[in-house]
Design an enzyme around this catalytic site. Structure first.
Site, PDB file in Angstrom:
ATOM      1  N   CYS A 199       7.342  -4.965  -0.019  1.00 29.56           N
ATOM      2  CA  CYS A 199       6.096  -5.649  -0.111  1.00 29.56           C
ATOM      3  C   CYS A 199       6.017  -6.168  -1.704  1.00 29.56           C
ATOM      4  O   CYS A 199       5.182  -7.182  -1.957  1.00 29.56           O
ATOM      5  CB  CYS A 199       4.755  -4.999  -0.130  1.00 29.56           C
ATOM      6  SG  CYS A 199       4.602  -4.264   1.833  1.00 29.56           S
TER       7      CYS A 199
ATOM      8  N   TYR B 264      11.308   9.496  18.897  1.00 23.96           N
ATOM      9  CA  TYR B 264      10.189   8.805  18.469  1.00 23.96           C
ATOM     10  C   TYR B 264      10.586   7.456  17.900  1.00 23.96           C
ATOM     11  O   TYR B 264      11.886   7.287  17.464  1.00 23.96           O
ATOM     12  CB  TYR B 264       9.284  10.051  17.544  1.00 23.96           C
ATOM     13  CG  TYR B 264       9.066  11.088  18.003  1.00 23.96           C
ATOM     14  CD1 TYR B 264       7.590  11.460  18.529  1.00 23.96           C
ATOM     15  CD2 TYR B 264      10.188  12.334  18.041  1.00 23.96           C
ATOM     16  CE1 TYR B 264       7.375  12.644  18.805  1.00 23.96           C
ATOM     17  CE2 TYR B 264       9.662  13.489  18.556  1.00 23.96           C
ATOM     18  CZ  TYR B 264       8.446  13.554  18.830  1.00 23.96           C
ATOM     19  OH  TYR B 264       8.051  14.873  19.672  1.00 23.96           O
ATOM     20  N   ALA B 265       9.601   6.572  17.608  1.00 24.64           N
ATOM     21  CA  ALA B 265       9.686   5.456  16.886  1.00 24.64           C
ATOM     22  C   ALA B 265       8.422   5.162  16.109  1.00 24.64           C
ATOM     23  O   ALA B 265       7.525   5.392  16.341  1.00 24.64           O
ATOM     24  CB  ALA B 265      10.068   4.342  17.880  1.00 24.64           C
TER      25      ALA B 265
ATOM     26  N   ASP C 286       7.893  -1.440  11.890  1.00 23.28           N
ATOM     27  CA  ASP C 286       7.827  -2.801  12.166  1.00 23.28           C
ATOM     28  C   ASP C 286       8.660  -2.903  13.511  1.00 23.28           C
ATOM     29  O   ASP C 286       8.275  -3.858  14.112  1.00 23.28           O
ATOM     30  CB  ASP C 286       8.581  -3.607  11.210  1.00 23.28           C
ATOM     31  CG  ASP C 286       7.577  -3.575  10.021  1.00 23.28           C
ATOM     32  OD1 ASP C 286       6.574  -2.971   9.934  1.00 23.28           O
ATOM     33  OD2 ASP C 286       8.173  -4.144   8.921  1.00 23.28           O
TER      34      ASP C 286
ATOM     35  N   TYR D 259     -24.006  -0.959  -6.353  1.00 22.69           N
ATOM     36  CA  TYR D 259     -24.452  -2.097  -6.668  1.00 22.69           C
ATOM     37  C   TYR D 259     -24.887  -1.904  -8.280  1.00 22.69           C
ATOM     38  O   TYR D 259     -25.493  -0.905  -8.614  1.00 22.69           O
ATOM     39  CB  TYR D 259     -25.646  -2.513  -6.107  1.00 22.69           C
ATOM     40  CG  TYR D 259     -26.848  -3.664  -7.064  1.00 22.69           C
ATOM     41  CD1 TYR D 259     -26.228  -4.939  -7.322  1.00 22.69           C
ATOM     42  CD2 TYR D 259     -28.000  -3.224  -7.451  1.00 22.69           C
ATOM     43  CE1 TYR D 259     -26.761  -5.722  -8.173  1.00 22.69           C
ATOM     44  CE2 TYR D 259     -28.811  -4.311  -8.356  1.00 22.69           C
ATOM     45  CZ  TYR D 259     -28.178  -5.205  -8.449  1.00 22.69           C
ATOM     46  OH  TYR D 259     -28.811  -6.222  -9.468  1.00 22.69           O
TER      47      TYR D 259
ATOM     48  N   LYS E 241     -28.481  -7.498  -2.335  1.00 18.32           N
ATOM     49  CA  LYS E 241     -28.015  -7.799  -0.956  1.00 18.32           C
ATOM     50  C   LYS E 241     -26.506  -8.130  -1.221  1.00 18.32           C
ATOM     51  O   LYS E 241     -26.055  -9.001  -1.551  1.00 18.32           O
ATOM     52  CB  LYS E 241     -28.744  -8.825  -0.528  1.00 18.32           C
ATOM     53  CG  LYS E 241     -30.205  -8.599  -0.343  1.00 18.32           C
ATOM     54  CD  LYS E 241     -30.857  -9.862   0.202  1.00 18.32           C
ATOM     55  CE  LYS E 241     -32.311  -9.653   0.480  1.00 18.32           C
ATOM     56  NZ  LYS E 241     -33.224 -10.656   0.917  1.00 18.32           N
TER      57      LYS E 241
END
Length: 833
Positions: free
Chosen positions: A44, A280-281, A284, A426, A434
């Protein structure tokens, strides 16, 4: 007896499974096969190595074979490809660069082959200047090509996450970039109006965009590559990045008995077991369950792959972990802007035939009075009953945590009422009392509770004009500056008094800037018996959705007919429009600094002018500003003042940085003896309204800061602007005394042209100006005087109204229409206010 576990593929899923399994089982024999040279790397992060954000290549290497062996006692075999599997004998065939072909047995097999870039079967697809982005060797080849001589242009094909990230980083690497996308928008996980904001950010940072265009083939040039388009045009570049999508790398499984989906993905159950026992797998290459609707899908993301690797290790070690599916939470950096999404978008919901509602809000990233606040566009999708289906957001700050909050709510089957009740951290630098997530919940709750009916920007085409009224409830000024065609304008503050102007037999389609005033207007109209609905997201969303990339030449016009395709000097991609007096994109030195963040127009320009006046010829000034308009203002200022704009960019958070060099040397005129005309502006200030006086002084200060000679001619009611605040001991006629009693005395007593509200309006506008760091009218007048703006009072108007010279501020000159006309004759810019 210990188990022998083979893992096909490393990176995210395979490497995570290996490390987790070793922690759970110290005695298992674990072998990883990786057909590339690297076992675990930050795939990435590959684009950011190209752009320079990641400077050291070694930072991309998450783990090495030696590291895995030393710490986890794992046998890592790189450059070893699994070419076949025999489930009956529990063996795999390995093709190794080092050992040749051999067979390896297993007790348990984990498949993590990943996905590979799609390469369409087009003419010229094997051109060596076409690159894909999957591995470190891929990115090494791209880096080498960029660093080689005479490479200055690139084309990215595909507007998905990889394509957009590569386009940004190629631009950061100094290349001219054109991105081609076959769809009408970038980043299809986002709905059109949010994707448009991200596309606009790319274009504003110099990336050229070509939407709804298909590539038909490639051909070699003497220097570079030609990209042939479906419309017959050709773009040329020094390299091409192919990023149109990925496909599972599962060809080696075709005769294994492992069931594959229609697109080649490995089918698994919640234990991530394939159709063949002991296999198993993860990652992507698998088909997963989408958690919101229970449908099958494939989502190639690193987060789910890591979780899946961990779960498979648990299963092999005897734990009962299961994978519940994915909701597709994703995020992307687009220059200074961030886009994030979770759950379903509108395209998915329509495809599945699911009834849904949407709401769009534009809250501030944190308390607007604290410096650095910027707007977030936040879209929420939910069922009519209020179950949250998805969310998307774009903005310069705070996008990630808002989408993460909503992702958690979706994971636990949340309702919009849950968003209203969330107690989120906050403090003014981080959020508002808000939070934007709360605000989205409130807006959605109003819809499900029936307190308001909404419509979206793309439903405007369904409106029947003969049966409805499109009503803009913003101010008159806002309406004049831009509106939705076919709308009428009644400000929300005047709505109660003007209800009789609306036909109660027609539906009222209301809109404002972001939706808040529209909601207030909807409540007023609804309670007076009107059928009314409000535009979700307001005019801002409507305008955002109208974005279309600037047209670029594709070389198929008549002027290009017959040109030699080997002429490498003709790049069909359009070069960026040059900035006025642009000398260098990378200034060698910075002599002075100026920070005007927090100031609104014309404050940044005034301070820029004052600072530049203090510099010597050739000295440079770096300016940082937060006012969005400064990006265009500084270009115009540099052009008008003769200064050189060396550098201009928007940074993360929307801060604008400009570097300007003072240049007082004027070009020699070819007309000997002809004096150079001095740029000048004149304006007649006829109005005595506060808002118009403020506007006139802002323009005057901006013009003066740009080096123009400015004359302001105050006549009739405009004389009130320049009157002294205190009464003066002067003799007046009866008419003069009448005017004196009726007219405001000085700038502090001026009323508003609209929304005066018995004197409350001026106080409100002055308070808003103060909170937004906009200079007051009195400060603007003082600054104008310091900058040399000439104030002239009309003698004739003074005589008629009984105003004497002693009553006007000291810096005012007295003149008649002749004086004004003389000044106007020398000016190339005249205004009447």
């Amino acid at each position: 007896m210990s188990k022998k576990v083979l893992i096909v593929g490393g990176v995210a899923g395979g490497a995570s499974a290996a490390a987790r399994l070793r922690r759970l089982d110290e005695h298992a024999e674990i072998i990883i096969f990786e057909k590339g040279p690297y076992i675990s790397f930050a795939n990435c992060g590959l684009p950011y190595y190209i752009g320079g954000s990641i400077e050291e290549r070694e930072r991309l290497l998450v783990q090495t074979p030696k590291g895995m062996a030393d710490r986890f006692n794992i046998d890592v075999r790189t450059r070893s490809e699994i070419v076949a599997i025999d489930p009956n004998t529990r063996t795999v065939q390995v093709q190794s660069q080092e050992r040749g072909q051999y067979e390896e047995s297993y007790d348990e097999l984990i498949l993590s082959p990943g996905a590979k870039p799609i390469i369409p079967d087009l003419p010229g697809k094997d051109n060596p200047l076409i690159y894909t982005v999957r591995s470190i060797p891929d990115i090494d080849r791209i880096k080498k090509q960029i660093n080689s001589s005479n490479n200055d242009s690139s084309i990215v094909i595909g507007g998905g996450f990889i394509g957009v990230e590569m386009a940004e980083n190629l631009k950061e690497a100094g290349l001219d970039v054109t991105l081609i996308e076959g769809n009408g928008q970038l980043l299809t996980p986002f709905d059109t109006e949010l994707a448009a904001a991200l596309a606009q950010e790319m274009e504003q940072n110099g990336v050229k965009l070509l939407f709804s265009q298909r590539v038909q083939g490639f051909h070699s040039l003497e220097h570079g590559i030609g990209v042939e388009l479906a419309d017959g045009g050709v773009l040329t570049a020094d390299l091409v990045i192919l990023a149109i999508g990925v496909t599972p790398d599962t060809a080696f499984l075709r005769n294994s008995g492992v069931s594959l989906g229609t697109r080649g993905h490995i089918m698994v159950n919640e234990a991530l077991e394939s159709s063949v026992s002991h296999i198993y797998a993860v990652g992507d290459a698998i088909e997963v369950t989408e958690t919101i609707h229970g449908t099958k899908t494939a989502i190639p993301l690193a987060g789910p792959a890591n979780k899946q690797g961990r779960i498979v290790a648990d299963r092999i070690a005897g734990l009962s972990s299961i994978y519940k599916g994915t909701q597709g939470t994703a995020i992307i950096k687009v220059f200074g802007m961030t886009g994030a999404a979770t759950g379903s978008n509108e395209k998915t919901l329509k495809r599945l035939g699911i009834d849904y509602r949407t709401v769009i809000v534009h809250p501030a990233s944190h308390a607007s009075y604290y410096p650095g606040s910027s707007a977030i566009t936040l879209k929420l999708l939910f069922t009519p009953a209020g179950k949250i289906l998805g969310a998307q957001a774009v903005g310069y700050d705070g996008v990630d945590k808002r989408i993460d909050d909503i992702a958690v709510a979706i994971h636990f089957g949340g309702h919009i009422s849950d968003l209203t009740e969330l107690e989120l951290s906050y403090a003014p630098p981080y959020s508002s009392a808000k939070d934007p997530v709360n605000m989205a919940g409130y807006a959605a709750e109003n819809i499900t509770a029936g307190r308001v009916e909404t419509f979206t920007y793309n439903q405007l085409s369904e409106r029947q004009p003969e049966q409805s009224i499109l009503l803009d409830v913003r101010s008159e000024l806002e309406h004049r500056n831009g509106n939705i065609p076919g709308s009428i304008n009644i400000s929300v503050d005047e709505l109660r008094q003007r209800l009789d102007e609306l036909d109660s037999t027609k539906d009222i389609w209301v809109y404002c800037q972001v939706g808040l005033r529209g909601y207030t207007a909807s409540q007023i109209l609804r309670q007076h018996g009107f059928n009314v609905k409000n535009l979700s997201g307001g005019y801002k969303t409507y305008r955002q959705a109208q974005f279309r990339p600037a047209p670029i030449s594709t070389g198929n016009d008549e002027n290009n007919d017959g040109q030699d395709q080997n002429n490498n000097s003709k790049h069909a991609v359009v070069k960026e429009t040059e900035l006025p007096n642009l000398i260098s994109s990378q200034p060698e030195r910075i002599d002075n600094e100026l920070n005007v963040c927090g100031l609104s127009c014309p404050g940044p320009l005034i301070q820029l002018k004052q600072k530049m006046d203090q510099l010597s010829n050739g000295e440079t000034l770096r300016v940082k500003a937060s006012d969005p308009g400064f990006y265009e203002d500084v270009k115009a200022w540099a052009s008008m003042s003769g200064s050189s704009l060396l550098h201009l960019e928007r940074s993360k958070g929307g801060t604008i940085e400009a570097v300007i060099a003072k240049n007082t040397t004027q070009p020699v005129s070819s007309d000997v003896g002809t004096p150079k005309e001095e740029p000048a502006s004149t304006m007649v200030v006829f109005s005595g309204d506060l808002d118009k006086a403020i506007a006139s002084l802002i323009i005057a200060n901006g013009a003066a800061a740009s080096g123009r000679k400015v004359t302001m001619f105050f006549t009739f009611w405009g004389l009130n602007v320049i009157r002294k605040h205190q009464p003066q001991p002067v003799s007046k006629t009866m008419i003069g005394r009448m005017f004196d009693m009726m007219l405001p005395r000085g700038s502090q007593k001026l009323g508003m042209s609209k929304m005066n509200m018995f004197g409350v309006g001026p106080k409100i506008i002055r308070g808003i100006m103060k909170n937004n760091n906009v200079a007051s009218l009195e400060e603007l007048m003082q600054t104008a005087s310091v900058q040399g703006v000439e104030f002239v009072a009309c003698q004739m108007s003074m005589d008629l109204m009984g105003i004497q010279r002693e009553e006007l501020i000291d810096s005012v000159n007295i003149g008649g229409v002749g004086y004004y006309l003389g000044q106007a004759a020398q000016a190339n810019h005249n205004l009447f206010i």
